[in-house]
Design an enzyme around this catalytic site. Structure first.
Site, mmCIF file in Angstrom:
data_model
loop_
_atom_site.group_PDB
_atom_site.id
_atom_site.type_symbol
_atom_site.label_atom_id
_atom_site.label_comp_id
_atom_site.label_asym_id
_atom_site.label_seq_id
_atom_site.Cartn_x
_atom_site.Cartn_y
_atom_site.Cartn_z
ATOM 1 N N ILE A 184 -8.502 -9.282 -9.083
ATOM 2 C CA ILE A 184 -8.252 -8.355 -7.983
ATOM 3 C C ILE A 184 -9.506 -8.278 -7.112
ATOM 4 O O ILE A 184 -10.592 -7.958 -7.599
ATOM 5 C CB ILE A 184 -7.902 -6.944 -8.501
ATOM 6 C CG1 ILE A 184 -6.701 -7.012 -9.433
ATOM 7 C CG2 ILE A 184 -7.606 -6.008 -7.338
ATOM 8 C CD1 ILE A 184 -6.276 -5.680 -9.976
ATOM 9 N N PHE B 19 -12.016 -7.446 -11.956
ATOM 10 C CA PHE B 19 -12.129 -6.672 -10.722
ATOM 11 C C PHE B 19 -13.401 -7.041 -9.965
ATOM 12 O O PHE B 19 -14.476 -7.167 -10.550
ATOM 13 C CB PHE B 19 -12.213 -5.166 -11.023
ATOM 14 C CG PHE B 19 -10.956 -4.587 -11.608
ATOM 15 C CD1 PHE B 19 -9.947 -4.104 -10.794
ATOM 16 C CD2 PHE B 19 -10.794 -4.503 -12.983
ATOM 17 C CE1 PHE B 19 -8.799 -3.548 -11.332
ATOM 18 C CE2 PHE B 19 -9.649 -3.952 -13.537
ATOM 19 C CZ PHE B 19 -8.643 -3.474 -12.703
ATOM 20 N N ASP B 20 -13.259 -7.208 -8.649
ATOM 21 C CA ASP B 20 -14.421 -7.116 -7.776
ATOM 22 C C ASP B 20 -14.730 -5.623 -7.622
ATOM 23 O O ASP B 20 -13.852 -4.792 -7.866
ATOM 24 C CB ASP B 20 -14.105 -7.755 -6.423
ATOM 25 C CG ASP B 20 -15.239 -7.606 -5.429
ATOM 26 O OD1 ASP B 20 -16.390 -7.906 -5.802
ATOM 27 O OD2 ASP B 20 -14.981 -7.165 -4.296
ATOM 28 N N LYS B 21 -15.951 -5.283 -7.220
ATOM 29 C CA LYS B 21 -16.298 -3.857 -7.140
ATOM 30 C C LYS B 21 -16.058 -3.274 -5.749
ATOM 31 O O LYS B 21 -15.205 -2.418 -5.556
ATOM 32 C CB LYS B 21 -17.767 -3.633 -7.527
ATOM 33 C CG LYS B 21 -18.187 -2.146 -7.498
ATOM 34 C CD LYS B 21 -19.642 -1.962 -7.849
ATOM 35 C CE LYS B 21 -20.558 -2.338 -6.714
ATOM 36 N NZ LYS B 21 -20.479 -1.387 -5.553
ATOM 37 N N THR B 22 -16.807 -3.774 -4.769
ATOM 38 C CA THR B 22 -16.784 -3.182 -3.438
ATOM 39 C C THR B 22 -15.439 -3.397 -2.754
ATOM 40 O O THR B 22 -14.977 -4.524 -2.603
ATOM 41 C CB THR B 22 -17.906 -3.783 -2.562
ATOM 42 O OG1 THR B 22 -19.144 -3.637 -3.239
ATOM 43 C CG2 THR B 22 -17.965 -3.083 -1.217
#
Length: 459
Positions: A348, A147-150
């Site tokens: 993602i 996962f990317d965060k923002t």
């Protein structure tokens, strides 16, 4: 969000929100950050394996073999038994025709496409756009979801999470009202976020701001209710010579380590308080991560944020593996590292910097609403409304879809094999064989249609 000063370096692709900038071009386009991202996407795409359609290849060779066998059944036996007997010729030609009818692989050929189309149709009902059935098929084997965060695990828009007063003459409500009133004319995203959150409160009202002045890279200055108000970052305090004590530094440091942004509020040249903004975690993120873990899929956080902020977010979401301070090439390298360890990886993300990793991953999923055009283009699957809670459902759907396809294949192969034996032995005639053949196709269609009504069972 980033403030720049004279002699600071800016990258192509940055968006100027609120100031006049004079920029000197120091590199060719081929050396720019955007160009490097595009190169990474192209290289990752060229290395990605293509899934071969087994059924198409099977049908290509199966059809001529069946026609040949039908001819052999119709000609060879009567020649060997009695070439002059019309009865023998009639009997074996009839068997050859029956064999040709029942061995036609219609049910077999539609077994895979119907399952894939039903799976894609069900995914669309969940608000997920799948660019090809093979991508949905690959989801069943995913070991790791990166996962990317923002914008992915978080909403991507800052929110006011706390207001602090450090001067007894002004309450939290006073600090909030004066700061929001000062920021109401600001074009900066942080200023807009403060005003938006203030107006959502509904209990307080904005006051008129006078002599408004935007200070690029620092904040704003104006007069509200006859008081001089300064609202901005630590550079603004230094610029105006505003003093603060060590306790304020220690308090704000705790928030900064969590990835928050601090807006200091100065009233009549006295630091009266500060407002804390944070990109809030999506309400569905934690439950989604827990469901992925139950499916024995390992979640990983891969972000360009600072290590402390990344670890804080990961802790809240029960993500054990974290990689912070990642540039686009770092994300690409981490994806490749997992794949080198024989792990099937799903990525993602939503930003331009996620595009190379989305393309390199076994399956790339982009956020459709908040996501950049290049990320959506690079991804294999797009979550149209950014509702990531359906990700575990999507993986379960992939497993269910492949089970449906396997059932279709087993049934159609078994039916064909049985019908061929009955045709050769003369038990079936062409009419009954045609009925059996069409019945098999109907069963495959009905079984695939059940997938459209399938729901994930949750314990």
């Amino acid at each position: 969000l980033r403030s720049v000063n004279v002699e600071d370096e800016v990258l192509s692709g940055f968006i100027n929100k609120n100031a006049l900038l004079t920029i000197e071009v120091t590199k060719d386009f081929g050396e720019s950050a955007v160009s490097k991202v595009l190169d990474l996407v192209e290289n990752a795409s060229s290395k990605k394996a293509k899934t071969e359609n087994f059924i198409s290849v099977f049908s290509k060779y199966y059809t001529p073999v069946v026609v040949g066998l039908a001819a052999i059944i119709a000609i060879i036996p009567p020649v060997l038994i009695d070439p002059s007997s019309k009865v023998e010729w009639y009997r074996w030609v009839l068997r050859g025709l029956t064999f040709l009818v029942v061995s036609c692989p219609c049910a077999l050929v539609i077994s895979v496409p119907l399952g894939l189309y039903a799976g894609i149709g069900k995914a669309s009902a969940l608000g997920v756009l799948v660019k090809g059935g093979n991508y949905l098929e690959l989801l069943k084997d995913i070991d790791t979801v990166v996962f990317d965060k923002t914008g992915t695990l978080t909403y991507g828009t800052p929110k006011v999470i706390a207001v602090k007063s450090i001067y007894p003459d002004y309450s939290k409500e006073d600090i909030y009202t004066l700061c929001a009133s000062a920021e109401q004319l600001s074009e900066h995203p942080l200023g807009k976020a403060i005003v938006s959150c203030f107006q959502e409160n509904g209990n307080l009202s904005l006051m008129e701001a006078e002599q408004f002045n935007m200070i690029p890279g620092q904040g704003v200055s104006c007069f509200v209710d006859g008081k001089q108000i300064l609202a901005g970052n630590i550079k603004l305090l230094e610029e105006y010579g505003i003093k603060w004590n060590d306790s304020v530094t220690q308090e704000t440091k705790q928030y900064l380590m969590k990835g928050c942004t601090i807006i200091y509020v100065v009233i009549q040249r006295i630091l009266a308080g500060y407002i804390i903004l944070s990109d809030t975690i999506r309400t569905e993120s934690k439950r989604m991560i827990d469901e992925l873990t139950k499916l024995k899929v390992q979640p990983v956080l891969l972000t360009g944020d600072h290590q402390d902020a990344a670890i804080h977010i990961a802790g809240q979401l029960h993500i054990k593996e974290v990689h912070a301070d990642c540039l686009p090439e770092h994300k690409l390298n981490w994806i490749e590292e997992y794949q080198n360890h024989k792990e099937a990886v799903c990525m993602i993300g939503d930003g331009v910097n996620d595009a190379p990793a989305l393309k390199k991953a076994n399956v790339g999923i982009a956020m459709g609403d908040i996501g950049s055009d290049i990320a959506v283009d690079a991804a294999d699957i797009v979550i149209v409304d950014d509702d990531i809670k359906e990700l575990p459902h999507l993986i379960s759907l992939s497993k269910r879809m492949m089970m449906t396809i396997k059932c279709n294949l087993i049934f159609s192969l078994g039916l064909n094999f049985l019908a061929i034996l009955l045709a050769i032995t003369g038990i079936l005639n062409p009419v009954v064989g045609a009925l059996v053949h069409n019945a098999g196709s109907v069963v495959v269609i009905i079984n695939s249609a059940f997938l459209l009504r399938w729901k994930q069972h949750k314990k």
